[in-house]
Design a protein around this motif. Structure first.
Motif, PDB file in Angstrom:
ATOM      1  N   CYS A  43     -23.910  42.368   7.590  1.00 55.61           N
ATOM      2  CA  CYS A  43     -24.175  43.113   8.978  1.00 55.61           C
ATOM      3  C   CYS A  43     -25.553  43.390   8.946  1.00 55.61           C
ATOM      4  O   CYS A  43     -26.555  43.033   9.637  1.00 55.61           O
ATOM      5  N   LEU A  44     -25.960  43.857   7.709  1.00 57.37           N
ATOM      6  CA  LEU A  44     -27.571  44.457   7.429  1.00 57.37           C
ATOM      7  C   LEU A  44     -28.402  43.161   7.700  1.00 57.37           C
ATOM      8  O   LEU A  44     -29.379  43.245   8.376  1.00 57.37           O
ATOM      9  N   LEU A  45     -27.955  42.348   6.905  1.00 58.09           N
ATOM     10  CA  LEU A  45     -28.618  40.971   6.674  1.00 58.09           C
ATOM     11  C   LEU A  45     -28.910  40.291   8.225  1.00 58.09           C
ATOM     12  O   LEU A  45     -29.770  39.654   8.601  1.00 58.09           O
ATOM     13  N   ALA A  46     -27.726  40.316   8.956  1.00 61.66           N
ATOM     14  CA  ALA A  46     -27.909  39.470  10.207  1.00 61.66           C
ATOM     15  C   ALA A  46     -28.620  40.275  11.147  1.00 61.66           C
ATOM     16  O   ALA A  46     -29.503  39.958  12.096  1.00 61.66           O
ATOM     17  N   GLN A  50     -33.368  40.690  13.480  1.00 65.38           N
ATOM     18  CA  GLN A  50     -33.374  40.834  15.026  1.00 65.38           C
ATOM     19  C   GLN A  50     -34.247  42.068  15.486  1.00 65.38           C
ATOM     20  O   GLN A  50     -34.721  42.198  16.370  1.00 65.38           O
ATOM     21  N   VAL A  51     -33.770  43.167  14.602  1.00 64.75           N
ATOM     22  CA  VAL A  51     -34.441  44.431  14.915  1.00 64.75           C
ATOM     23  C   VAL A  51     -35.871  44.541  14.567  1.00 64.75           C
ATOM     24  O   VAL A  51     -36.896  44.944  15.204  1.00 64.75           O
ATOM     25  N   ASP A  52     -36.559  43.946  13.361  1.00 65.31           N
ATOM     26  CA  ASP A  52     -37.654  44.141  12.870  1.00 65.31           C
ATOM     27  C   ASP A  52     -38.709  43.672  13.602  1.00 65.31           C
ATOM     28  O   ASP A  52     -38.689  42.076  14.181  1.00 65.31           O
ATOM     29  N   ASP A  53     -39.760  44.244  14.120  1.00 64.38           N
ATOM     30  CA  ASP A  53     -40.962  43.905  14.698  1.00 64.38           C
ATOM     31  C   ASP A  53     -42.085  43.192  14.167  1.00 64.38           C
ATOM     32  O   ASP A  53     -43.107  42.961  14.504  1.00 64.38           O
ATOM     33  N   VAL A  65     -31.437  49.303  12.095  1.00 68.74           N
ATOM     34  CA  VAL A  65     -30.575  48.557  11.336  1.00 68.74           C
ATOM     35  C   VAL A  65     -29.082  49.140  10.828  1.00 68.74           C
ATOM     36  O   VAL A  65     -28.038  48.597  11.039  1.00 68.74           O
ATOM     37  N   ALA A  66     -29.216  50.062   9.884  1.00 69.47           N
ATOM     38  CA  ALA A  66     -28.256  50.644   9.301  1.00 69.47           C
ATOM     39  C   ALA A  66     -27.446  51.491  10.439  1.00 69.47           C
ATOM     40  O   ALA A  66     -25.980  51.308  10.302  1.00 69.47           O
ATOM     41  N   GLN A  67     -27.813  51.789  11.595  1.00 67.65           N
ATOM     42  CA  GLN A  67     -27.239  52.394  12.481  1.00 67.65           C
ATOM     43  C   GLN A  67     -26.445  51.274  13.395  1.00 67.65           C
ATOM     44  O   GLN A  67     -25.136  51.482  13.715  1.00 67.65           O
ATOM     45  N   ALA A  94     -27.059  56.970   3.881  1.00 75.19           N
ATOM     46  CA  ALA A  94     -28.354  57.000   3.294  1.00 75.19           C
ATOM     47  C   ALA A  94     -28.575  55.703   2.430  1.00 75.19           C
ATOM     48  O   ALA A  94     -29.415  55.064   2.472  1.00 75.19           O
ATOM     49  N   GLU A  95     -27.427  55.214   1.704  1.00 68.65           N
ATOM     50  CA  GLU A  95     -27.425  54.177   1.043  1.00 68.65           C
ATOM     51  C   GLU A  95     -27.523  52.893   1.722  1.00 68.65           C
ATOM     52  O   GLU A  95     -28.275  52.086   1.386  1.00 68.65           O
ATOM     53  N   ALA A  96     -26.846  53.027   2.991  1.00 67.56           N
ATOM     54  CA  ALA A  96     -26.947  51.889   4.028  1.00 67.56           C
ATOM     55  C   ALA A  96     -28.499  51.595   4.475  1.00 67.56           C
ATOM     56  O   ALA A  96     -28.952  50.443   4.560  1.00 67.56           O
ATOM     57  N   GLU A  97     -29.016  52.730   4.806  1.00 63.86           N
ATOM     58  CA  GLU A  97     -30.539  52.780   5.174  1.00 63.86           C
ATOM     59  C   GLU A  97     -31.576  52.250   3.856  1.00 63.86           C
ATOM     60  O   GLU A  97     -32.441  51.306   4.129  1.00 63.86           O
ATOM     61  N   ARG A  98     -31.335  52.576   2.650  1.00 60.24           N
ATOM     62  CA  ARG A  98     -31.998  52.067   1.620  1.00 60.24           C
ATOM     63  C   ARG A  98     -31.819  50.443   1.319  1.00 60.24           C
ATOM     64  O   ARG A  98     -32.630  49.732   1.233  1.00 60.24           O
ATOM     65  N   ARG A  99     -30.689  50.351   1.572  1.00 57.19           N
ATOM     66  CA  ARG A  99     -30.283  48.485   1.457  1.00 57.19           C
ATOM     67  C   ARG A  99     -30.877  47.892   2.766  1.00 57.19           C
ATOM     68  O   ARG A  99     -31.571  46.944   2.212  1.00 57.19           O
TER      69      ARG A  99
END
Length: 131
Positions: A43-46, A50-53, A65-67, A94-99
């Motif tokens: 999910c993070l990879l997908a 899309q989110v990054d500008d 992305v983590a949200q 926080a771990e999801a945000e770091r990843r």
């Protein structure tokens, strides 16, 4: 020769610790948890591209992305910790945000390297080495 091996082992141990995941006594449970880790990471990879500008702070992009993957993170947490408290919820997020931040930064490096190779081809007229 032994000192070289000892140095390699000393550097390999901390690096290996970064990817440590818990091992459970229940193999079916461990398999489910590993599947949920993969689902969350997928999910993070997908969502990262899309989110990054490509110009915002990677940490801000990582939070978004983590949200976007909070459902997968919560399912993973619920499977890992039967009765999570707020501290555990915060730690998993926080771990999801770091990843996600790692993924965003890696994608940006790959994009920059591809752009540089493309620019070299235009300037030289010849293919750029991949190094």
């Amino acid at each position: 020769m032994r000192s070289i091996v000892a140095v390699v082992v000393l550097f390999a141990l901390p690096a290996g610790g970064c990817t440590w995941r818990p091992v459970y006594e229940n193999p079916p449970l461990q398999g489910k948890i590993e599947r949920l880790w993969r689902e969350r990471d997928d999910c993070l990879l997908a969502n990262a591209p899309q989110v990054d500008d490509r110009s915002s702070d990677p940490r801000k992009v990582a939070r978004v992305v983590a949200q976007a993957c909070v459902t997968q993170t919560v399912r993973l947490m619920d499977m890992t910790i039967p009765e999570p408290d707020q501290k555990a919820r915060d730690a998993f997020q926080a771990e999801a945000e770091r990843r996600a931040a790692d993924i965003v930064v890696t994608f940006r490096r790959v994009d920059a390297a591809a752009a540089q190779r493309s620019q070299q081809r235009v300037n030289d007229g010849a293919p750029a080495p991949l190094h």
